[in-house]
Design a protein around this motif. Sequence first.
Motif, PDB file in Angstrom:
ATOM      1  N   GLU A  54       0.832  -1.208   0.000  1.00  0.00           N
ATOM      2  CA  GLU A  54       0.000   0.000   0.000  1.00  0.00           C
ATOM      3  C   GLU A  54       0.872   1.267   0.000  1.00  0.00           C
TER       4      GLU A  54
ATOM      5  N   LEU B 294      -3.511   4.173   6.803  1.00  0.00           N
ATOM      6  CA  LEU B 294      -3.876   4.790   5.537  1.00  0.00           C
ATOM      7  C   LEU B 294      -4.650   6.081   5.750  1.00  0.00           C
TER       8      LEU B 294
ATOM      9  N   ARG C 115       1.941   1.721  -3.486  1.00  0.00           N
ATOM     10  CA  ARG C 115       0.823   2.196  -4.306  1.00  0.00           C
ATOM     11  C   ARG C 115       0.670   3.717  -4.196  1.00  0.00           C
TER      12      ARG C 115
ATOM     13  N   VAL D 202      -6.989   2.897  -1.910  1.00  0.00           N
ATOM     14  CA  VAL D 202      -6.098   1.926  -1.274  1.00  0.00           C
ATOM     15  C   VAL D 202      -6.938   0.951  -0.464  1.00  0.00           C
TER      16      VAL D 202
END
Length: 456
Positions: free
Chosen positions: A355, A409, A358, A397
């Motif tokens: 993540e 996140l 990403r 995400v």
Amino acid sequence: MTQDGMPEQFDVIVTPARELRGELRAQPSKNYTTRYLLAAALAEGETRVVGVATSEDAAAMLRCLRDWGAGVDLVGEDAVIRGFGVRPRPGVTLNPGNAGAVARFLMGVSALTTRTTFVTDYPDSLGRRPQGDLLGALERLGAQVSSDGGRLPITISGPVRGGPLEVSAERSSQYASALMFLAPLLPQGLDLHLTGDIKSHAPLRQTLDTLSAFGIRWTATEDLRRVTVPGAQAYRPGRVLVPGDYPGSAAILAAAALLPGEVRLSNLREDDLQGEKEAVNVLREMGADIAREGDTLTVRGGRPLRAVRRDGDSFTDAVQALTAAAAFARGQTTWENVATLRLKECDRISDTRAELERLGLRASETDSSLSVEGLDSEERGAEALGRGARLPGGVRVSGHGDHRMIMLLTLLGLRAAAPLTVSGAHHIRKSYPQFFRHLESLGAKFEYVALPDERP
């Protein structure tokens, strides 16, 4: 809609924030809540657990204790438990949901019963987590155990004998904690020898602290390799107060450090045994301005942060939140000795790395470590650092069905240049149902996108 005004299942769109400012009272500890509730059920009589967590883990423990025959009344923020003592109801099927610690603690105590079966409606999460070390220990005590290769569904029957017992603490401390809850109720007690590289000493000390709170005698070596709990004891009912939660609060403290403003967070004891208390020192080492006055921490945010290299074993449940701070620090931060993160709701090493990448961050991993290169690692002027580097954002995400990943996140989204969508954000309820509402009270803004009413 649920009681918190959010959809039952939802994605969250995180709006970039300019600052965070205000005061919060830390939520009750998830880890202490589940331990206190179980100990209360093992006491004959009535116990009031004051200020229980409202997390899914707490709800799972309460549900299973009811199914086992305990009386449970929720009175305001407290839980009043009428315990079953050494006689949980036999022949019961318990579903702890996705609560791994709850499942393991109850498995230990299930040796007092006949044919207690454990199932889960999270086959791809809790259903895949290993239980073999605990099951093997119970079998050596004389329990009859059937399982799917050491995984759920699992059926356990007693009776068991006490005495000397080895149990591996290599994968998780929860196996040893489970046996500690069982030990005083056995005629001979248990003389536990913890083998392997012991993980997460702090939760073991929380379990022993819980035993003391309920009148149970025990002795232990300083390194916790040997824990002796005499038998034929009884848990003592009464009144216990749940302390504030450091693992969830680590995310609030990291968010406050990342953005300008001032945040005061109360109900966090300085002498607490939760290992994630160390997150305060880690953030200070990174350059965060955090002051303590009694049980209240004040964070003056927006200062430039620097990378650290730390053994994260003692504060594993804060690693994700601290990784958010590392993402905006100067240099490469590495969390070492955190292999147990691979055995959580998701693989918190590989999935976190994926993540982060990403989102355009540089990250790497080994079997037992996670490293992230902070956005402020490149040469920048003081003015740029003062403004604070931001992620590009504008992408979706995955929360991986993991409450700690969702916290990480979300914090990254608060420092993004464009809104960030976190999938499956409702899984935050496992440990911190008020996480988004608490951040909103400090000035953050979120949009909740309802999902179809089915499990992801």
